[in-house]
Design a protein around this motif. Structure first.
Motif, PDB file in Angstrom:
ATOM      1  N   UNK A  57       0.624  -1.100  -0.072  1.00 13.91           N
ATOM      2  CA  UNK A  57      -0.036  -0.184   0.106  1.00 13.91           C
ATOM      3  C   UNK A  57       0.868   1.203   0.019  1.00 13.91           C
ATOM      4  N   UNK A  58       1.950   1.276   0.833  1.00 15.57           N
ATOM      5  CA  UNK A  58       2.775   2.438   0.923  1.00 15.57           C
ATOM      6  C   UNK A  58       3.663   2.658  -0.407  1.00 15.57           C
ATOM      7  N   UNK A  59       3.963   1.708  -1.080  1.00 15.68           N
ATOM      8  CA  UNK A  59       4.800   1.957  -2.107  1.00 15.68           C
ATOM      9  C   UNK A  59       4.128   2.377  -3.209  1.00 15.68           C
ATOM     10  N   UNK A  60       2.809   1.658  -3.347  1.00 15.43           N
ATOM     11  CA  UNK A  60       1.978   1.881  -4.320  1.00 15.43           C
ATOM     12  C   UNK A  60       1.548   3.439  -4.456  1.00 15.43           C
ATOM     13  N   UNK A  61       0.971   3.849  -3.236  1.00 15.39           N
ATOM     14  CA  UNK A  61       0.558   5.201  -3.002  1.00 15.39           C
ATOM     15  C   UNK A  61       1.627   6.349  -2.957  1.00 15.39           C
ATOM     16  N   UNK A  62       2.767   5.865  -2.888  1.00 12.17           N
ATOM     17  CA  UNK A  62       3.925   6.805  -2.692  1.00 12.17           C
ATOM     18  C   UNK A  62       3.770   7.483  -1.399  1.00 12.17           C
ATOM     19  N   UNK A  63       3.507   6.900  -0.237  1.00 14.82           N
ATOM     20  CA  UNK A  63       3.191   7.794   1.026  1.00 14.82           C
ATOM     21  C   UNK A  63       3.201   6.589   2.115  1.00 14.82           C
ATOM     22  N   UNK A  88      13.285  -1.785   0.777  1.00 14.12           N
ATOM     23  CA  UNK A  88      12.304  -1.118   0.073  1.00 14.12           C
ATOM     24  C   UNK A  88      12.160   0.466   0.231  1.00 14.12           C
ATOM     25  N   UNK A  89      12.807   0.702   1.509  1.00 13.17           N
ATOM     26  CA  UNK A  89      12.539   2.096   1.912  1.00 13.17           C
ATOM     27  C   UNK A  89      11.251   2.485   2.084  1.00 13.17           C
ATOM     28  N   UNK A  90      10.476   1.592   2.526  1.00 10.44           N
ATOM     29  CA  UNK A  90       8.886   1.903   2.540  1.00 10.44           C
ATOM     30  C   UNK A  90       8.660   2.463   4.176  1.00 10.44           C
ATOM     31  N   UNK A 213      10.830   5.245  -7.128  1.00 10.98           N
ATOM     32  CA  UNK A 213       9.876   5.443  -5.867  1.00 10.98           C
ATOM     33  C   UNK A 213       9.466   7.061  -5.999  1.00 10.98           C
ATOM     34  N   UNK A 214      10.662   7.817  -6.513  1.00 11.54           N
ATOM     35  CA  UNK A 214      10.669   9.410  -6.684  1.00 11.54           C
ATOM     36  C   UNK A 214       9.874   9.720  -7.909  1.00 11.54           C
ATOM     37  N   UNK A 215       9.470   8.807  -8.902  1.00 13.31           N
ATOM     38  CA  UNK A 215       9.052   9.053 -10.313  1.00 13.31           C
ATOM     39  C   UNK A 215      10.022   9.983 -10.872  1.00 13.31           C
TER      40      UNK A 215
END
Length: 530
Positions: A57-63, A88-90, A213-215
């Motif tokens: 959830x955190x990785x997909x939403x970026x938060x 993963x730096x989640x 992750x930072x797009x």
């Protein structure tokens, strides 16, 4: 009277942390009772699945995501998945209930003895506040630390009698606090980096999960095109930071010292952005770098910068650095790279009642939505996946960052919970699926329309390959035959089917895509090597 519990919910609300992933025990009930109406509780049936769902959830939403575990036992159950979250730096804010404060020293039932030490060294920070009045401030610190570079999980243990205590004066200031990273290359550092790339005879880019992750994917493409430089993904790839059908794309570097050096031979400047240098796996020693090569490392993680065995590092925002370097380098110095050849024809399976994994992935490429998100934990099919999938958008691929099985299936559920606009497809091996199978209940309970494709070859395929690498011979416990995932999924309330041909798979996939409900497709696949 505002209580510590009231102040905590206000703090979580201010940071958008209104989804709680958990599996409650008695220590957690005083916090969860009367959950505010604007919060939702996502129940997982095992804490390992809970943490992996929150991670996806955190990785997909970026938060950040908020996790509530049960004391020491629940924390212990989640530790395997926590290892993935670290690498993963989640940004996970993990809380655990503690026994009544005055009884912890007696080691009564469900006391979390030395709670801050339990999740170390995995988490960025862990604490048990010294008193009830410090709970909101400690949780505020946890939220900010989780989100600041390098992002990662944090842990707070809270005695359950603290929640009813009066909130301290000044707690309202916590909801208004904001922190943000401001690290950026200096003008001199930028000039030196640009000069190194402009003067290079044969530069190469190596990108890691932080770039995705930072797009920063678009900036990476701009830089590769201006330099006419090939692009590799760093070893042990947990995300995909570059379009896989771009002419510059060369694949994923092997996770071995000699393999990396061989793959990068002939390049004089190696720019690594958003990845550790490097996350090796199989032990194949050799030269860390090709002869005459200079490695420059861009990362937001001081630890990754400091522990690398070679190269020079710049610590700061990866997206900012890539964008500025792409703007500043001189283009047109080298001939453009030729387009990639078309996709190769997948090899046929040796048996007529099984699919070769490459054929399965080719069918997905042709029939799944173009913007599908893939969460993969079929470790013996890595090469087949990269050979056939066409990934072009940020956040399209997630893989367990530390190799701990059990991430994939729950993480796919969590990623789909975060994505209402993109279809998430979990590609899970039959061995891996059993570690997180209970997440199917969560998908059914909350109507999360994730599609889980289970690649069933009846064995731990990656281990069989490793037994050859290590020359260990036949080893017990390699095979897992006789598991009926259709019946397992049905027991958890998820529609499922088993297929053995490409036509049947496409039919099942299209049915799942149109259902708006979770689905499992079990596919009999041939054993392949990573």
């Amino acid at each position: 009277m505002a209580t510590v519990r009231d102040a905590t919910y206000e703090l979580l609300r201010a940071h958008g942390l209104t989804t709680v992933f958990g599996n409650p025990g008695s220590n957690e009930l005083p916090f969860l009772a009367g959950l505010p109406g604007d919060f939702r509780y996502v129940l997982g049936l095992h804490e390992g699945a809970v943490l992996a769902m929150a991670d996806g959830y955190a990785q997909a939403r970026g938060g950040a995501a908020f996790v509530n575990l049960h004391a020491a036992a629940g924390t212990g159950n989640a530790m395997g998945m926590l290892a993935n979250s670290v690498y993963a730096h989640s940004p996970l804010v993990i809380t655990a209930g503690q026994q009544v404060r005055s009884t912890v020293g007696q080691e009564v039932m469900l006391a979390n003895v030395d709670a801050p030490a339990l999740p170390k060294p995995l988490v960025k920070w862990a604490c048990e506040p010294a008193c009830a009045a410090d709970v909101p401030r400690a949780l505020s610190q946890a939220v900010h630390l989780a989100n600041l570079p390098a992002k990662g999980p944090v842990y707070v243990s809270v005695p359950y009698d603290d929640w009813a205590q009066e909130a301290p004066e000044g707690v309202r200031h916590l909801t208004m606090r904001r922190t943000a990273a401001a690290g950026s290359l200096s003008g001199a550092q930028l000039d030196e980096l640009v000069a190194a790339l402009d003067e290079a005879e044969n530069p190469v880019l190596v990108l890691g999960p932080e770039a995705d992750a930072e797009e920063a994917n678009v900036d990476a493409v701009r830089l590769a095109e201006k330099l006419s430089a090939p692009v590799w993904i760093a070893p042990s790839a947990s995300r995909c930071p570059f379009p896989t059908r771009h002419p510059a794309f060369r694949g994923v570097l092997p996770a071995a010292v000699q393999g990396v050096s061989d793959a990068l031979a002939g390049h004089d400047v190696i720019l690594v952005a958003g990845a550790p240098v490097f996350r090796y796996h199989q032990f194949v020693p050799g030269a860390y770098l090709p002869e005459g090569a200079r490695l420059i490392h861009l990362t937001s993680n001081p630890g990754e910068a400091a522990r690398a065995p070679m190269g020079e590092a710049l610590v700061g925002g990866v997206r900012d650095a890539l964008a500025r370097v792409a703007d500043a380098v001189t283009g047109g110095r080298r001939p453009a790279l030729p387009p990639l050849p078309g996709f190769r024809t997948p090899p046929a399976a040796a048996s007529g009642d099984r699919l070769h994994p490459e054929e399965l992935f080719a069918l997905l490429r042709r029939n799944a939505p173009q913007d599908a998100v893939y969460v993969k934990e079929s470790t013996s099919t890595t090469g087949a996946f990269w050979a056939q999938l066409d990934l072009s958008l940020p956040g399209s691929y997630f893989f367990p960052a530390s190799g701990g099985l059990g991430f994939g299936l729950p993480a796919a559920v969590g990623a789909q919970l975060a994505h209402t606009e993109r279809q998430v497809i979990g590609l899970i091996g039959d061995g891996s699926a059993n570690y997180g199978i209970t997440a199917l209940w969560t998908a059914a309970r909350y109507g999360i329309p994730v599609i889980i494709v289970i690649l069933n070859n009846g064995t731990y395929g990656a281990l069989r390959w490793f037994s050859k690498v290590l020359d260990s011979g036949e080893t017990p416990g390699m095979d897992v035959p006789g598991i009926d995932f259709v019946q397992l999924a049905g027991g958890y309330g998820v529609a499922a089917s088993a297929v053995r041909t490409g036509e049947d798979f496409v039919r099942a996939l299209k049915d799942a895509l149109g259902s708006g409900r979770p689905a499992v497709i079990e596919v009999a696949t041939e054993l392949t090597e990573p």
